[in-house]
Design a protein around this motif. Structure first.
Motif, PDB file in Angstrom:
ATOM      1  N   TRP A  98       0.835  -1.201   0.000  1.00 48.28           N
ATOM      2  CA  TRP A  98       0.000   0.000   0.000  1.00 48.28           C
ATOM      3  C   TRP A  98       0.870   1.251   0.000  1.00 48.28           C
ATOM      4  CZ3 TRP A  98      -3.710   3.105  -0.886  1.00 48.28           C
ATOM      5  CH2 TRP A  98      -4.009   4.203  -0.075  1.00 48.28           C
ATOM      6  N   ARG A  99       1.883   1.256   0.847  1.00 47.15           N
ATOM      7  CA  ARG A  99       2.802   2.386   0.913  1.00 47.15           C
ATOM      8  C   ARG A  99       3.542   2.533  -0.413  1.00 47.15           C
ATOM      9  NH1 ARG A  99       5.914   3.917   5.425  1.00 47.15           N
ATOM     10  NH2 ARG A  99       7.291   4.842   3.894  1.00 47.15           N
ATOM     11  N   ARG A 100       3.923   1.387  -1.001  1.00 45.20           N
ATOM     12  CA  ARG A 100       4.660   1.439  -2.261  1.00 45.20           C
ATOM     13  C   ARG A 100       3.805   2.073  -3.346  1.00 45.20           C
ATOM     14  NH1 ARG A 100       7.256  -3.997  -4.104  1.00 45.20           N
ATOM     15  NH2 ARG A 100       7.324  -4.002  -1.844  1.00 45.20           N
ATOM     16  N   TRP A 101       2.516   1.676  -3.382  1.00 48.30           N
ATOM     17  CA  TRP A 101       1.611   2.245  -4.367  1.00 48.30           C
ATOM     18  C   TRP A 101       1.509   3.756  -4.178  1.00 48.30           C
ATOM     19  CZ3 TRP A 101      -2.913   5.046  -3.902  1.00 48.30           C
ATOM     20  CH2 TRP A 101      -3.580   5.298  -5.113  1.00 48.30           C
ATOM     21  N   GLY A 102       1.300   4.190  -2.931  1.00 51.22           N
ATOM     22  CA  GLY A 102       1.184   5.618  -2.634  1.00 51.22           C
ATOM     23  C   GLY A 102       2.444   6.347  -3.061  1.00 51.22           C
ATOM     24  N   SER A 103       3.589   5.742  -2.742  1.00 53.41           N
ATOM     25  CA  SER A 103       4.868   6.351  -3.024  1.00 53.41           C
ATOM     26  C   SER A 103       5.091   6.492  -4.534  1.00 53.41           C
ATOM     27  CB  SER A 103       5.954   5.491  -2.378  1.00 53.41           C
ATOM     28  OG  SER A 103       7.220   5.994  -2.653  1.00 53.41           O
ATOM     29  N   GLU A 104       4.719   5.467  -5.273  1.00 53.94           N
ATOM     30  CA  GLU A 104       4.925   5.510  -6.722  1.00 53.94           C
ATOM     31  C   GLU A 104       4.002   6.525  -7.405  1.00 53.94           C
ATOM     32  OE1 GLU A 104       4.711   1.429  -8.056  1.00 53.94           O
ATOM     33  OE2 GLU A 104       6.604   0.973  -7.050  1.00 53.94           O
ATOM     34  N   THR A 105       2.746   6.544  -6.968  1.00 50.85           N
ATOM     35  CA  THR A 105       1.800   7.513  -7.525  1.00 50.85           C
ATOM     36  C   THR A 105       2.257   8.937  -7.240  1.00 50.85           C
ATOM     37  OG1 THR A 105       0.101   5.920  -6.943  1.00 50.85           O
ATOM     38  CG2 THR A 105      -0.654   8.078  -7.655  1.00 50.85           C
ATOM     39  N   ALA A 106       2.639   9.146  -5.999  1.00 53.42           N
ATOM     40  CA  ALA A 106       3.074  10.476  -5.592  1.00 53.42           C
ATOM     41  C   ALA A 106       4.300  10.912  -6.387  1.00 53.42           C
ATOM     42  CB  ALA A 106       3.386  10.467  -4.101  1.00 53.42           C
ATOM     43  N   THR A 107       5.217   9.974  -6.634  1.00 50.22           N
ATOM     44  CA  THR A 107       6.415  10.296  -7.393  1.00 50.22           C
ATOM     45  C   THR A 107       6.057  10.707  -8.814  1.00 50.22           C
ATOM     46  OG1 THR A 107       7.673   8.710  -6.104  1.00 50.22           O
ATOM     47  CG2 THR A 107       8.622   9.401  -8.184  1.00 50.22           C
ATOM     48  N   ALA A 108       5.128   9.965  -9.428  1.00 46.52           N
ATOM     49  CA  ALA A 108       4.710  10.289 -10.790  1.00 46.52           C
ATOM     50  C   ALA A 108       4.111  11.695 -10.828  1.00 46.52           C
ATOM     51  CB  ALA A 108       3.693   9.257 -11.278  1.00 46.52           C
ATOM     52  N   LEU A 109       3.294  12.008  -9.825  1.00 49.22           N
ATOM     53  CA  LEU A 109       2.679  13.340  -9.758  1.00 49.22           C
ATOM     54  C   LEU A 109       3.738  14.437  -9.615  1.00 49.22           C
ATOM     55  CD1 LEU A 109      -0.454  12.850  -7.498  1.00 49.22           C
ATOM     56  CD2 LEU A 109      -0.411  13.807  -9.808  1.00 49.22           C
ATOM     57  N   ALA A 110       4.717  14.169  -8.754  1.00 54.15           N
ATOM     58  CA  ALA A 110       5.757  15.170  -8.517  1.00 54.15           C
ATOM     59  C   ALA A 110       6.518  15.466  -9.800  1.00 54.15           C
ATOM     60  CB  ALA A 110       6.714  14.684  -7.436  1.00 54.15           C
ATOM     61  N   LYS A 111       6.797  14.417 -10.559  1.00 51.09           N
ATOM     62  CA  LYS A 111       7.562  14.611 -11.789  1.00 51.09           C
ATOM     63  C   LYS A 111       6.756  15.442 -12.786  1.00 51.09           C
ATOM     64  CE  LYS A 111      10.356  10.988 -12.983  1.00 51.09           C
ATOM     65  NZ  LYS A 111      10.686   9.543 -13.174  1.00 51.09           N
ATOM     66  N   LYS A 112       5.455  15.190 -12.832  1.00 49.79           N
ATOM     67  CA  LYS A 112       4.584  15.929 -13.743  1.00 49.79           C
ATOM     68  C   LYS A 112       4.374  17.369 -13.282  1.00 49.79           C
ATOM     69  CE  LYS A 112       1.953  14.311 -17.202  1.00 49.79           C
ATOM     70  NZ  LYS A 112       2.527  12.960 -17.434  1.00 49.79           N
ATOM     71  N   LEU A 113       3.900  17.503 -12.048  1.00 43.35           N
ATOM     72  CA  LEU A 113       3.456  18.818 -11.572  1.00 43.35           C
ATOM     73  C   LEU A 113       4.616  19.747 -11.232  1.00 43.35           C
ATOM     74  CD1 LEU A 113       0.455  17.958  -9.205  1.00 43.35           C
ATOM     75  CD2 LEU A 113       0.406  18.835 -11.542  1.00 43.35           C
ATOM     76  N   LEU A 114       5.659  19.193 -10.631  1.00 47.22           N
ATOM     77  CA  LEU A 114       6.734  20.054 -10.128  1.00 47.22           C
ATOM     78  C   LEU A 114       7.982  19.976 -10.991  1.00 47.22           C
ATOM     79  CD1 LEU A 114       6.349  19.370  -6.293  1.00 47.22           C
ATOM     80  CD2 LEU A 114       5.376  21.219  -7.640  1.00 47.22           C
ATOM     81  N   LYS A 115       7.877  19.261 -12.109  1.00 40.65           N
ATOM     82  CA  LYS A 115       8.998  19.156 -13.042  1.00 40.65           C
ATOM     83  C   LYS A 115      10.266  18.649 -12.352  1.00 40.65           C
ATOM     84  CE  LYS A 115       7.247  22.687 -16.173  1.00 40.65           C
ATOM     85  NZ  LYS A 115       6.115  23.193 -15.376  1.00 40.65           N
ATOM     86  N   VAL A 116      10.071  17.702 -11.445  1.00 31.51           N
ATOM     87  CA  VAL A 116      11.222  17.077 -10.797  1.00 31.51           C
ATOM     88  C   VAL A 116      11.909  16.189 -11.832  1.00 31.51           C
ATOM     89  CG1 VAL A 116      11.897  15.368  -9.083  1.00 31.51           C
ATOM     90  CG2 VAL A 116      10.265  17.145  -8.479  1.00 31.51           C
ATOM     91  N   ASN A 117      13.235  16.356 -11.979  1.00 30.19           N
ATOM     92  CA  ASN A 117      13.904  15.693 -13.099  1.00 30.19           C
ATOM     93  C   ASN A 117      14.674  14.437 -12.703  1.00 30.19           C
ATOM     94  OD1 ASN A 117      15.843  16.944 -11.655  1.00 30.19           O
ATOM     95  ND2 ASN A 117      16.831  17.980 -13.372  1.00 30.19           N
ATOM     96  N   PHE A 118      14.302  13.837 -11.571  1.00 26.08           N
ATOM     97  CA  PHE A 118      14.913  12.553 -11.233  1.00 26.08           C
ATOM     98  C   PHE A 118      13.846  11.631 -10.662  1.00 26.08           C
ATOM     99  CE2 PHE A 118      15.164  13.374  -6.669  1.00 26.08           C
ATOM    100  CZ  PHE A 118      15.122  14.757  -6.635  1.00 26.08           C
ATOM    101  N   ASN A 119      14.228  10.383 -10.396  1.00 22.91           N
ATOM    102  CA  ASN A 119      13.226   9.337 -10.209  1.00 22.91           C
ATOM    103  C   ASN A 119      12.651   9.174  -8.809  1.00 22.91           C
ATOM    104  OD1 ASN A 119      13.075   8.079 -12.891  1.00 22.91           O
ATOM    105  ND2 ASN A 119      15.279   7.861 -12.556  1.00 22.91           N
ATOM    106  N   ASP A 120      13.399   9.535  -7.789  1.00 24.41           N
ATOM    107  CA  ASP A 120      12.934   9.218  -6.442  1.00 24.41           C
ATOM    108  C   ASP A 120      12.939  10.426  -5.503  1.00 24.41           C
ATOM    109  OD1 ASP A 120      12.005   7.818  -4.315  1.00 24.41           O
ATOM    110  OD2 ASP A 120      13.748   6.523  -4.075  1.00 24.41           O
ATOM    111  N   PRO A 121      12.090  11.420  -5.786  1.00 27.34           N
ATOM    112  CA  PRO A 121      12.078  12.623  -4.936  1.00 27.34           C
ATOM    113  C   PRO A 121      11.524  12.360  -3.545  1.00 27.34           C
ATOM    114  CG  PRO A 121      10.261  12.711  -6.499  1.00 27.34           C
ATOM    115  CD  PRO A 121      11.089  11.501  -6.864  1.00 27.34           C
TER     116      PRO A 121
END
Ligand code: GDD
Ligand code: MN
Length: 372
Positions: A146-169
């Motif tokens: 469950w945590r992994r799912w949350g973490s992965e979704t959140a990471t995808a959002l961060a990359k999209k919304l905040l233009k984070v340019n690496f994989n594990d913010p």
């Protein structure tokens, strides 16, 4: 007169690298971690800064006992405060070293990566992230699915919304130039868990970033302090950063709780009217009381969990919440029945009253109920 600072280079070399270790109830892990750091960092001028939020298990006493005999170790004992981000920032700000790392106390982060991370910084990187998502990296068995799912979704959002340019913010394991953090420190939320994302999203210019894969180990001693609420809080941070910091995370959480309170308010109101045949004023009064109690408990659990009231303080807090909001309640009943006089659907009048009291509740409670 300028104070004279004597530098005794022969006996003591000022640290090049400070490793900030946030801790809460990690007494069994600190000695092991310090021992391992000593092994992997031979030849490096390093220091470990344990930032402990006055853990009930006495972690700070353990860290200070080590510091009393090992000059590499010191400990900041914070009283009356909780929060991983705040602890990391405070540790970083207490350092004079040019390079700082942040690393969990619980041995889930792979300390043997530190020399490689340091080499990358010395070689010109500004940020090195111990990443669970680049090839070769893995979440191991360290995270629930469950945590992994949350973490992965959140990471995808961060990359999209905040233009984070690496994989594990979301990583809690990174090394960075201290200067860079000093610059944005006032903008970093103290409450959250996502200090790296917050730092990166606050940078005026993107940092030269290197990612190094690692396996997130399983925790052997103590327990995780991150619950499923972390994901909710994280979404708050995303929205907050996305709006350029205009809406603080705390307000967003309060507003979300408030929205759920409106639902509770309406259900109570309608139940009182339809099932128990209450008149408008009494139904509205009951709805406000139930919604207020609901909001108090939920905010105490979520919005103010770093200042969470317990036991007797919970009772006092609830009473103070009622008292400061009584103005809101009176106004809510007043405004609600005034609007009701214009004969709209009763729920419209009720809702208008509820919104009014929500504003009162927010302003008053942040000052009085959770003031600490
Ligand atoms: N000072 C302080 N105050 N330290 C804290 C607090 C706090 O309120 N809460 C947690 N810590 C410390 C813990 O003692 C531990 O050393 C470290 O912060 C990480 O906390 P854990 O509770 O072990 O977190 P986790 O293992 O579930 O989560 C880790 O992985 C996440 C990625 O999903 C952390 O590294 C997170 O930062 C990371 O985002
Ligand atoms: Mn952990």
């Amino acid at each position: 007169m300028e104070p004279r600072i004597t530098i005794q280079t022969e006996q003591y070399q000022a640290p090049e690298l400070s490793i900030v270790i946030p801790s809460y109830n990690e007494r069994a892990n600190i000695p092991v971690l310090v021992e391992r750091l000593g092994h992997v960092l031979k030849g490096v001028a390093w220091e470990a800064i344990v930032v402990d939020d006055d853990s009930p298990d006495g972690t700070s006493a353990v860290a200070k006992a080590i510091g009393a005999v090992n000059p590499h170790v010191r400990c900041i004992r914070r009283i009356g405060r909780r929060g991983l981000s705040g602890a990391c920032i405070e540790g970083i700000l207490s350092s004079s070293a040019p390079i700082v790392a942040v690393m969990d106390a619980d041995l889930q982060h792979d300390e043997s990566l530190l020399p490689q991370m340091l080499a990358a910084i010395r070689g010109g990187a500004e940020l090195v992230v111990g990443s669970r998502y680049v090839e070769g990296g893995t979440t191991g068995d360290g995270l629930s699915s469950w945590r992994r799912w949350g973490s992965e979704t959140a990471t995808a959002l961060a990359k999209k919304l905040l233009k984070v340019n690496f994989n594990d913010p979301m990583s809690g394991f990174f090394m960075i130039l201290r200067d860079k953090v000093e610059g944005v420190a006032p903008k970093i939320a103290r409450e959250g868990f996502k200090v790296l994302l917050d730092i990166v999203a606050s940078m005026p210019e993107p940092l030269k970033t290197v990612e190094i894969p690692f396996t997130f180990r399983e925790r052997l001693e103590g327990e995780s302090k991150l619950d499923s609420l972390v994901t909710a809080e994280y979404l708050g941070l995303l929205v907050s950063k996305f709006t350029g910091g205009v809406l603080p995370v705390r307000f967003l959480m309060f507003a979300t709780v408030g929205a759920s309170g409106v639902f509770i308010h309406l259900s109570t109101f309608l139940t009182c009217q339809k099932v128990f045949d209450f008149g408008f004023e009494w139904a509205q009064f009951a709805a406000v009381m139930v919604a207020m109690t609901w909001n108090f408990l939920l905010n105490n659990q979520l919005t103010y969990r770093d200042k969470r009231l317990r036991g007797f303080a919970l009772l006092v807090g609830l009473v103070s919440f009622y008292v400061v909001c009584s103005v809101g309640t009176v106004a809510s009943v007043g405004v609600g029945s005034w609007i009701n006089g214009f004969q709209p659907a009763a729920w419209v009048a009720s809702l208008a009253g509820a919104l009014l009291s929500a504003v009162f509740n927010y302003a008053a409670s942040s000052v009085v109920t959770w003031r600490k």
